[in-house]
Design a protein around this motif. Structure first.
Motif, PDB file in Angstrom:
ATOM      1  N   UNK A   1       0.819  -1.214   0.000  1.00 43.98           N
ATOM      2  CA  UNK A   1       0.000   0.000   0.000  1.00 43.98           C
ATOM      3  C   UNK A   1       0.848   1.258   0.000  1.00 43.98           C
ATOM      4  N   UNK A   2       0.284   2.324  -0.559  1.00 49.03           N
ATOM      5  CA  UNK A   2       0.992   3.594  -0.625  1.00 49.03           C
ATOM      6  C   UNK A   2       1.050   4.243   0.749  1.00 49.03           C
ATOM      7  N   UNK A   3       2.150   4.964   0.999  1.00 52.02           N
ATOM      8  CA  UNK A   3       2.290   5.717   2.248  1.00 52.02           C
ATOM      9  C   UNK A   3       3.191   6.922   1.995  1.00 52.02           C
ATOM     10  N   UNK A   4       3.347   7.748   2.969  1.00 51.85           N
ATOM     11  CA  UNK A   4       4.084   9.001   2.796  1.00 51.85           C
ATOM     12  C   UNK A   4       5.600   8.821   2.918  1.00 51.85           C
ATOM     13  N   UNK A   5       6.072   7.600   3.171  1.00 56.24           N
ATOM     14  CA  UNK A   5       7.518   7.385   3.200  1.00 56.24           C
ATOM     15  C   UNK A   5       8.114   7.366   1.792  1.00 56.24           C
ATOM     16  N   UNK A   6       7.266   7.112   0.791  1.00 55.13           N
ATOM     17  CA  UNK A   6       7.730   7.119  -0.604  1.00 55.13           C
ATOM     18  C   UNK A   6       7.680   8.565  -1.100  1.00 55.13           C
ATOM     19  N   UNK A   7       8.689   9.325  -0.739  1.00 55.17           N
ATOM     20  CA  UNK A   7       8.683  10.774  -0.931  1.00 55.17           C
ATOM     21  C   UNK A   7       9.213  11.136  -2.311  1.00 55.17           C
ATOM     22  N   UNK A   8       8.475  11.987  -3.012  1.00 57.83           N
ATOM     23  CA  UNK A   8       8.896  12.529  -4.308  1.00 57.83           C
ATOM     24  C   UNK A   8       8.583  14.021  -4.303  1.00 57.83           C
ATOM     25  N   UNK A   9       9.581  14.834  -4.523  1.00 59.18           N
ATOM     26  CA  UNK A   9       9.369  16.285  -4.530  1.00 59.18           C
ATOM     27  C   UNK A   9       8.761  16.715  -5.856  1.00 59.18           C
ATOM     28  N   UNK A  10       7.826  17.668  -5.770  1.00 57.87           N
ATOM     29  CA  UNK A  10       7.154  18.125  -6.986  1.00 57.87           C
ATOM     30  C   UNK A  10       6.586  19.518  -6.748  1.00 57.87           C
ATOM     31  N   UNK A  11       6.401  20.221  -7.854  1.00 58.29           N
ATOM     32  CA  UNK A  11       5.639  21.469  -7.851  1.00 58.29           C
ATOM     33  C   UNK A  11       4.212  21.224  -8.347  1.00 58.29           C
ATOM     34  N   UNK A  12       4.081  20.331  -9.304  1.00 56.69           N
ATOM     35  CA  UNK A  12       2.770  19.943  -9.824  1.00 56.69           C
ATOM     36  C   UNK A  12       2.767  18.442 -10.046  1.00 56.69           C
ATOM     37  N   UNK A  13       1.759  17.794  -9.525  1.00 64.62           N
ATOM     38  CA  UNK A  13       1.615  16.340  -9.646  1.00 64.62           C
ATOM     39  C   UNK A  13       0.414  16.060 -10.535  1.00 64.62           C
ATOM     40  N   UNK A  14       0.642  15.335 -11.640  1.00 63.58           N
ATOM     41  CA  UNK A  14      -0.427  15.024 -12.589  1.00 63.58           C
ATOM     42  C   UNK A  14      -0.695  13.522 -12.545  1.00 63.58           C
ATOM     43  N   UNK A  15      -1.892  13.173 -12.110  1.00 61.39           N
ATOM     44  CA  UNK A  15      -2.277  11.776 -11.932  1.00 61.39           C
ATOM     45  C   UNK A  15      -3.096  11.341 -13.139  1.00 61.39           C
ATOM     46  N   UNK A  16      -2.615  10.309 -13.839  1.00 58.14           N
ATOM     47  CA  UNK A  16      -3.261   9.796 -15.050  1.00 58.14           C
ATOM     48  C   UNK A  16      -3.908   8.457 -14.715  1.00 58.14           C
ATOM     49  N   UNK A  17      -5.213   8.376 -14.918  1.00 59.32           N
ATOM     50  CA  UNK A  17      -5.937   7.137 -14.648  1.00 59.32           C
ATOM     51  C   UNK A  17      -7.153   7.069 -15.560  1.00 59.32           C
ATOM     52  N   UNK A  18      -7.838   5.929 -15.521  1.00 60.16           N
ATOM     53  CA  UNK A  18      -9.050   5.704 -16.316  1.00 60.16           C
ATOM     54  C   UNK A  18     -10.257   5.790 -15.406  1.00 60.16           C
ATOM     55  N   UNK A  19     -11.124   6.761 -15.654  1.00 57.07           N
ATOM     56  CA  UNK A  19     -12.318   6.943 -14.841  1.00 57.07           C
ATOM     57  C   UNK A  19     -13.421   6.023 -15.352  1.00 57.07           C
ATOM     58  N   UNK A  20     -14.021   5.296 -14.435  1.00 51.58           N
ATOM     59  CA  UNK A  20     -15.028   4.292 -14.790  1.00 51.58           C
ATOM     60  C   UNK A  20     -16.375   4.958 -15.038  1.00 51.58           C
ATOM     61  N   UNK A  21     -17.000   4.623 -16.190  1.00 47.72           N
ATOM     62  CA  UNK A  21     -18.354   5.069 -16.497  1.00 47.72           C
ATOM     63  C   UNK A  21     -19.306   3.881 -16.597  1.00 47.72           C
ATOM     64  N   UNK A  22     -18.910   2.856 -17.324  1.00 48.90           N
ATOM     65  CA  UNK A  22     -19.722   1.645 -17.440  1.00 48.90           C
ATOM     66  C   UNK A  22     -18.784   0.495 -17.801  1.00 48.90           C
ATOM     67  N   UNK A  23     -19.370  -0.678 -17.983  1.00 48.68           N
ATOM     68  CA  UNK A  23     -18.550  -1.854 -18.288  1.00 48.68           C
ATOM     69  C   UNK A  23     -17.831  -1.682 -19.628  1.00 48.68           C
ATOM     70  N   UNK A  24     -18.459  -0.985 -20.553  1.00 53.35           N
ATOM     71  CA  UNK A  24     -17.888  -0.838 -21.890  1.00 53.35           C
ATOM     72  C   UNK A  24     -17.335   0.558 -22.132  1.00 53.35           C
ATOM     73  N   UNK A  25     -17.308   1.412 -21.128  1.00 54.10           N
ATOM     74  CA  UNK A  25     -16.846   2.784 -21.332  1.00 54.10           C
ATOM     75  C   UNK A  25     -16.023   3.251 -20.133  1.00 54.10           C
ATOM     76  N   UNK A  26     -14.849   3.774 -20.411  1.00 54.08           N
ATOM     77  CA  UNK A  26     -14.013   4.409 -19.394  1.00 54.08           C
ATOM     78  C   UNK A  26     -13.360   5.633 -20.023  1.00 54.08           C
ATOM     79  N   UNK A  27     -13.117   6.644 -19.193  1.00 50.71           N
ATOM     80  CA  UNK A  27     -12.629   7.921 -19.681  1.00 50.71           C
ATOM     81  C   UNK A  27     -11.220   8.192 -19.138  1.00 50.71           C
ATOM     82  N   UNK A  28     -10.212   8.309 -20.013  1.00 51.28           N
ATOM     83  CA  UNK A  28      -8.881   8.702 -19.533  1.00 51.28           C
ATOM     84  C   UNK A  28      -8.931  10.096 -18.893  1.00 51.28           C
TER      85      UNK A  28
END
Length: 311
Positions: free
Chosen positions: A172-199
């Motif tokens: 599991x993720x925790x705060x010990x995995x430290x990465x410095x950043x000014x802007x963090x961009x999280x890329x994932x697939x948002x679930x809409x239905x079984x046959x549709x997901x939105x990047x």
């Protein structure tokens, strides 16, 4: 079987070296063997292929059922997690085009395959964001969650990967995995239905950049209209908001991507099962035609032999 076919091919190429009477008898005999061999081999090959397709169809149907059961469980958690990050979007907004020097792209993918193109889509978007965020005085790094995105990004961006985590169920993720950043961009697939997901791309700013943007106005400038209770300063409040926003959005992103993964796998296994059924129908038709042709040929030979004996 392969050696018998090789021996038959060897006899076929060796026949021109023999005398004509012997050669003609051997040629006719070899042709009969090849013909009989082809008929028996073809039906056996088709039968083996049908058995393999049936086994594959059983596996894909079982994987579809497993994905459907996992999808129902994850979908409930995903819908509940959406209430965590939506207030932050309403309060802080989303600033994907903010100009910063140090950017980190978090690419969320799956650890297993057979789920369509959700992993390739996330990787493509991450590469585009990396090109847009790169510059002479800018630094852009990758943080990868999942084995599939890691395997693809290691080919051409190995030097830009600062952290890679796989098997999130066990690690599991925790705060010990430290990465410095000014802007963090999280890329994932948002679930809409079984046959549709939105990047989807969600941006999380560091407290310093958030304070700078709030002073410059815009959506973050509305924070000054809120009254801060307690002895905390504005910088401390932004620090807490940034950390909590990062946790909520990343938690929701992992669940949304896992839900999209199971939906895509369920759809892919359903298509595979239907394709296996269509292939099985075609193989059955081919097998019946081949078997009928073999029976017809044998009947013709029997009738011809009987006619010759009567004549």
């Amino acid at each position: 079987m392969a050696m018998a076919a090789l021996r038959r091919e060897g006899r076929r190429f060796a026949t021109p070296l023999l005398s004509s009477p012997i050669r003609s008898s051997i040629i006719s005999h070899s042709h009969e063997e090849v013909a009989n061999g082809v008929r028996s081999i073809s039906t056996q090959v088709v039968r083996n292929r049908m058995k393999s397709v049936k086994n594959i169809q059983k596996i894909t149907k079982a994987m579809k059922m497993v994905a459907a059961s996992k999808l129902r469980a994850i979908q409930t958690r995903t819908e509940n997690s959406r209430g965590l990050w939506q207030p932050f979007t309403a309060l802080l907004g989303d600033a994907p085009s903010v100009d910063v020097k140090k950017s980190v792209i978090v690419t969320i993918s799956s650890d297993k395959g057979l789920c369509g193109g959700i992993n390739s889509t996330s990787v493509k978007i991450s590469r585009v964001l990396h090109k847009l965020s790169s510059g002479p005085e800018k630094e852009t790094k990758y943080v990868i969650l999942g084995e599939k995105a890691k395997a693809q990004l290691l080919r051409d961006s190995k030097q830009d990967i600062s952290l890679s985590i796989t098997e999130l169920q066990k690690n599991p993720l925790n705060y010990t995995q430290n990465v410095e950043f000014d802007a963090l961009k999280i890329v994932f697939n948002k679930f809409h239905s079984v046959v549709q997901f939105m990047p989807t791309v969600s941006t999380v700013l560091s407290p310093e950049i958030m304070e700078r943007e709030s002073e410059a106005g815009g959506k973050l400038g509305e924070l000054d209209s809120y009254e801060i209770e307690g002895a905390e300063t504005k910088g401390e409040v932004l620090q807490n908001l940034a950390e909590f926003q990062f946790s909520c959005i990343l938690f929701n992103g992992v669940l949304e991507n896992a839900c999209s993964e199971q939906g895509a796998r369920m759809s892919a296994m359903d298509s595979s099962s239907r394709n296996a059924g269509d292939m099985l129908d075609r193989l059955t038709l081919t097998y019946n035609r081949t078997r009928q042709a073999s029976i017809t040929t044998e009947l013709i030979e029997i009738i011809s032999g009987a006619s010759a004996l009567e004549g």
